[in-house]
Design an enzyme around this catalytic site. Structure first.
Site, short mmCIF file in Angstrom:
data_model
loop_
_atom_site.label_atom_id
_atom_site.label_comp_id
_atom_site.label_asym_id
_atom_site.label_seq_id
_atom_site.Cartn_x
_atom_site.Cartn_y
_atom_site.Cartn_z
N THR A 192 40.55 63.92 81.62
CA THR A 192 40.95 65.33 81.43
C THR A 192 41.53 65.89 82.82
OG1 THR A 192 38.77 66.09 81.44
CG2 THR A 192 39.76 65.31 79.51
N LYS A 193 41.19 65.66 83.81
CA LYS A 193 41.51 66.52 85.13
C LYS A 193 42.94 66.52 85.37
CE LYS A 193 37.01 67.68 86.27
NZ LYS A 193 36.42 67.14 84.93
N ASN A 194 43.45 67.43 86.30
CA ASN A 194 44.62 67.64 86.63
C ASN A 194 45.33 66.31 87.12
OD1 ASN A 194 43.89 70.18 85.93
ND2 ASN A 194 45.20 71.25 87.59
N PHE B 73 38.18 62.42 86.41
CA PHE B 73 37.91 62.07 84.92
C PHE B 73 39.28 62.24 84.27
CE2 PHE B 73 36.48 63.60 80.80
CZ PHE B 73 35.41 62.65 80.35
#
Length: 369
Positions: free
Chosen positions: A185-187, A183
């Site tokens: 927003t993930k790292n 997604f």
């Protein structure tokens, strides 16, 4: 000052030329479904995780669901997991036909408490899903010992923890399989939905590959009920560009976390609890999460000062209306319910300016003084 929870535009400025070039390459090739970019990403992420198989799927939620189905979880089975997590964990268990069994968390890490697992095991228990919350792995050695004792599988929900390690072992090395979310927003984030299953179990991997294409093998011949859950070739191309930067970004997050912890503990060590990293853990700080008193009032105050924060998660899964038929009531999971009232996550991303961190801390100190 305005402080965003996350600013993906800064990352894009650095990678823009590479990303545009990679997308142009996909368009020129006209290979849009399960092509070379997906294969490359699957190989890279599997190797990064010290596993032999990567199976790209449409999103992190599908990754959990498909991993469970590929592992043979079915109607009537029970899967033990944590209630202090995003809905996808519990939702995937139910979509696989099984029943989620929620146990309490370790108040230090917010992760599932291994000492609570054994008492929840029944003859219907077929799997455990530990969630590596905020970027720190759950106590996998203890969980693996329990799983081995009762001959049940482990599917690691590592949506927030790519790159996390424990005593030298990576996500996916200890469990039967692990799942990632990409997604945005993930790292390691795509520019849309994307996910992956990683595993050293070749049989599970092959079954997952069949399930993600409608259960078809060979094409147009269906022996299992599958889904349309393929990792998009264009998202894979973007992720391949980003992948080479992942370790640096994780290091940047760890540095930012150290700054927050130092500044906050200098002023408020007797008031709030900063993140505690368990010995042997390599925390990748997808989120920097505090335990605080008067959490909701603090969040409102920070918003007034232009500071974004997030609450992960305000209502535990065992108290969600959709799971009402499971019979849980308030008071069943005391540490989980306490965390849901105290946890607050501060702005965290690799490019986070130091002056933003100092401003955030200054305003938190102002609130409590």
């Amino acid at each position: 000052m305005k402080v965003n929870m996350l600013d993906l535009s800064e990352q894009y400025k650095v990678l823009k030329d590479e990303i545009i070039e990679s997308l142009d390459s996909v368009m020129s090739s006209s290979q849009f479904i399960l092509g070379d970019n997906v294969k490359k990403l699957e190989s890279n992420v599997a190797e990064y995780s010290n596993t032999t198989n990567g199976i790209g799927v449409a999103n992190g939620s599908d990754a959990i669901h498909i991993a469970l189905q590929a592992a043979g979880i079915k109607t009537g089975d029970e899967v033990i997991t944590t209630s202090f997590t995003f809905f996808a964990t519990g939702g995937a268990i139910v979509r696989a036909g099984a029943t989620p069994v929620y146990v309490d968390i370790d108040p230090i890490t917010f992760n599932i408490d291994p000492t609570k697992i054994e008492a929840a095991i029944t003859d219907k228990t077929k799997a455990i899903i530990p969630v590596h919350l905020y970027g720190q792995m759950a106590d996998m050695e203890a969980i693996k010992a329990i799983a081995d004792k009762y001959k049940i599988i482990i599917i690691e929900d590592a949506a927030q923890a790519i790159g996390s390690r424990q005593n030298g072992k990576t996500v996916g090395e200890i469990g039967t399989a692990a799942t990632y979310s990409f997604f945005p927003t993930k790292n390691l984030g795509a520019y849309g939905d994307a996910g992956m299953i990683i595993t050293n179990n070749d049989e599970l991997a092959e079954q997952a590959r069949v399930i993600r294409v409608h259960g078809s093998k060979p094409k147009y011949y269906h022996h299992v009920l599958g889904y349309n859950s393929r990792l998009d070739e264009m998202q894979a191309a973007i992720l391949n560009v980003k992948f080479s930067h992942l370790e640096k970004w994780s290091d940047d997050r760890r540095r930012h976390a150290a700054v927050y912890t130092k500044l906050l503990n200098e002023k408020l060590s007797d008031v709030i609890q900063t993140p505690i990293v368990k010995e042997g853990n390599h925390h990748v700080f997808h989120q920097y999460t505090l335990r605080v008193p008067n959490r909701d009032d603090l969040q409102r105050f920070l918003k007034e000062q232009g500071i974004a924060t997030m609450i992960y998660y305000p209502m535990p899964l065992h108290l969600q209306p959709v799971f009402e038929d499971l019979g849980y009531v308030e008071g069943d999971l005391l540490e989980t319910e306490k965390a849901a009232k105290e946890a607050i996550s501060l702005p965290m991303y690799p490019e986070l300016p130091r002056e933003h961190q100092e401003y955030v801390v200054k305003k938190i100190v102002e609130f409590y003084s």
